[in-house]
Design an enzyme around this catalytic site. Structure first.
Site, PDB file in Angstrom:
ATOM      1  N   CYS A 270      43.029  46.400  34.851  1.00  0.00           N
ATOM      2  CA  CYS A 270      43.499  45.144  35.443  1.00  0.00           C
ATOM      3  C   CYS A 270      42.400  44.432  36.233  1.00  0.00           C
ATOM      4  O   CYS A 270      42.288  43.197  36.175  1.00  0.00           O
ATOM      5  CB  CYS A 270      44.721  45.385  36.314  1.00  0.00           C
ATOM      6  SG  CYS A 270      44.453  46.564  37.661  1.00  0.00           S
ATOM      7  N   HIS A 402      47.153  47.913  41.747  1.00  0.00           N
ATOM      8  CA  HIS A 402      47.210  46.817  40.770  1.00  0.00           C
ATOM      9  C   HIS A 402      46.520  45.585  41.358  1.00  0.00           C
ATOM     10  O   HIS A 402      46.337  45.466  42.573  1.00  0.00           O
ATOM     11  CB  HIS A 402      48.664  46.496  40.428  1.00  0.00           C
ATOM     12  CG  HIS A 402      48.834  45.627  39.216  1.00  0.00           C
ATOM     13  ND1 HIS A 402      48.082  45.792  38.063  1.00  0.00           N
ATOM     14  CD2 HIS A 402      49.664  44.585  38.970  1.00  0.00           C
ATOM     15  CE1 HIS A 402      48.453  44.903  37.168  1.00  0.00           C
ATOM     16  NE2 HIS A 402      49.418  44.155  37.691  1.00  0.00           N
ATOM     17  N   ASP A 423      49.387  37.924  35.422  1.00  0.00           N
ATOM     18  CA  ASP A 423      49.384  39.383  35.490  1.00  0.00           C
ATOM     19  C   ASP A 423      48.781  39.938  34.197  1.00  0.00           C
ATOM     20  O   ASP A 423      49.278  39.628  33.108  1.00  0.00           O
ATOM     21  CB  ASP A 423      50.816  39.901  35.664  1.00  0.00           C
ATOM     22  CG  ASP A 423      50.866  41.382  36.023  1.00  0.00           C
ATOM     23  OD1 ASP A 423      49.941  42.122  35.628  1.00  0.00           O
ATOM     24  OD2 ASP A 423      51.828  41.796  36.692  1.00  0.00           O
TER      25      ASP A 423
END
Length: 488
Positions: A270, A402, A423
């Site tokens: 991520c 995250h 996202d």
């Protein structure tokens, strides 16, 4: 020839196989009664042991009416005392100085006056006295030492279990954060494609084609673009101008491409994907052309890892570099705000880390975070327009486990704020809905109100200009003691 087991006298042949002590005519030795010490022949011993009684002893001794006890072993044997003494202690019945018929020397115990016919037996007997004495004198000390030994063993066992548990937790964290030397993007990509083929979700020809494309991408250092979705910001701008009656104002970043995780970085990529989103916006802004002249296309994840290592070699964030052992390439290591800051600064892009280290609202919320982002977008973009498409780059947003990319913020008519986030966990198929639907149903993928941002702390990396070479060098020195700005 057979010898008497009491006095050692040679026995005649007719006594062989018989109990010698029951033939008084065969033994001329004078024995003493163990109770009254009367010297009698073998034929009188029974009578003496039955009739004799010891003198009254001190308080606590055996009462007159109690059964006789063996004077050698203390066992209560009643009328069978004679048989007991002869059978078990016959060799000790001789008194000191008594002639056994064989001129055998007798030995008296110095502690209890017991007479023995053998020096070895006496030594063993005295050893028993000494052991009993040592036990009675040092029993408490022995118990204490035993308790201490048991406690030490228990402490060592608990310490060993704790070390084992800590090692297992450390290895688990290493696996979680990609620091277990289990391979990087390439290895995971190939492994996941093989799994897809085994499950029948991918045809062999597709496997070989995607493998070839992946290897080409890695060789060039350029992302293959297969996880990219473009045009979302433009679609949002159009939607807000025509719909969304409950929105008073909305501020949007400059154009941003969405990148999602692939088979090669699922579960750990991520941070790299958010950097690709931020970079996609900077590449569309001519203001940053000079600093990005060597980076005209979106780099692949392994290339981004190499770029961060280059920043470390320049001297940025040595503490963070040591956390990764100065190596990211070929691993599945997670990166965060500090690595993004170091990479951007090494490219001469001016940015800052803001640390929202604790909640500032009820129920663990962070309203100050949303207020800061509103100020970031609304500065120099104030006015009466409902939709403001700014020239501001998106914001890198990090929390535990995250990271996401802030691409805008809504202000409702009731003054509440709502972030718009890209996202990396959202697939291309999900993002495509934002391009095709005009009713705003796809916005739930992007909207995050203050009540849904309840992590313990957040960090953001915000871009706000270009650095000169001197400013870059100064920030490199400062990053060696890098501390983020904290919002109280």
């Amino acid at each position: 020839m057979v010898l008497c087991d009491v006095c050692g006298q040679a026995l005649p042949s007719e006594a062989v196989g018989r109990r010698h002590l029951r033939r008084p005519s065969l033994c001329r030795r004078q024995l003493r009664c163990p109770l009254c010490n009367a010297a009698e022949g073998c034929d009188e011993l029974r009578r003496q042991t039955e009739t004799a009684r010891p003198d009254p002893g001190p308080p606590g001794s055996r009462s007159p009416g109690a059964p006789p006890e063996c004077p050698f072993c203390g066992e209560a044997v009643g009328r069978e005392l004679e048989e007991h003494v002869r059978a078990r202690h016959g060799h000790l019945l001789g008194a000191p100085g008594t002639d056994t018929g064989n001129s055998e020397q007798l030995y008296e115990c110095p502690m209890c006056s017991l007479t023995c016919t053998n020096i070895q037996i006496l030594e063993e007997h005295v050893d028993l006295h000494l052991e009993e004495h040592n036990f009675s004198e040092g029993g408490n000390i022995g118990d204490l030492e035993l308790a201490q030994q048991l406690q030490t063993e228990e402490d060592e066992r608990q310490r060993s279990e704790e070390e084992k548990r800590e090692n297992e937790e450390f290895k688990k964290l290493q696996r979680q954060y990609g620091l277990d030397n289990s391979g990087g993007f390439k290895q995971q990509f190939l492994k996941n494609m093989e799994r897809e083929v085994d499950r029948g979700r991918m045809q062999p020809f597709e496997y070989h084609k995607r493998k070839a494309d992946m290897l080409e991408s890695l060789a060039s250092g350029i992302d293959d673009g297969k996880t990219k979705t473009s045009g979302v910001i433009e679609a949002l701008c159009k939607y807000y101008q025509n719909e969304s009656k409950d929105v008073r104002h909305v501020w949007l970043s400059a154009g941003v491409d969405h990148f999602h995780s692939s088979l090669g970085d699922r579960g750990w990529g991520c941070g790299y994907r958010n950097f690709q989103m931020l970079l996609s916006s900077l590449l569309q802004n001519s203001f940053y052309n000079d600093c990005l002249r060597d980076t005209t296309l979106i780099p692949s994840i392994p290339k981004i890892q190499s770029m961060i290592e280059d920043a470390w070699r320049e001297g940025f964030d040595p503490q963070g570099a040591s956390h990764f052992n100065n190596r990211l390439h070929g691993s599945k290591a997670w990166i965060g705000a500090c690595e993004i800051y170091s990479l951007l600064t090494s490219l001469r892009i001016k940015c800052q880390i803001i640390d929202f280290h604790k909640p500032t609202g009820p129920v663990g919320t962070h309203p100050r975070l949303l207020e800061w982002i509103l100020h970031y977008y609304s500065t120099d973009n104030e006015g009466g327009a409902k939709v403001v498409c700014t020239s501001k780059p998106p914001i890198y947003l990090q929390h535990q486990g995250h990271s996401r990319t802030v691409v805008g913020i809504e202000e409702k008519k009731n003054k509440s704020l709502c972030l718009l986030l890209f996202d990396p966990g959202c697939s291309s198929q999900q993002m495509q809905k934002l391009l095709k639907q005009n009713d705003g149903t796809g916005l739930k993928l992007l909207r995050k109100f203050v009540g849904s941002l309840k992590e313990k702390q957040y960090q953001i990396v915000a871009v706000d200009g270009v650095l000169s070479l001197e400013e870059k060098a100064a920030r490199c020195c400062a990053s060696q003691v890098l501390t983020s700005e904290k919002i109280p």
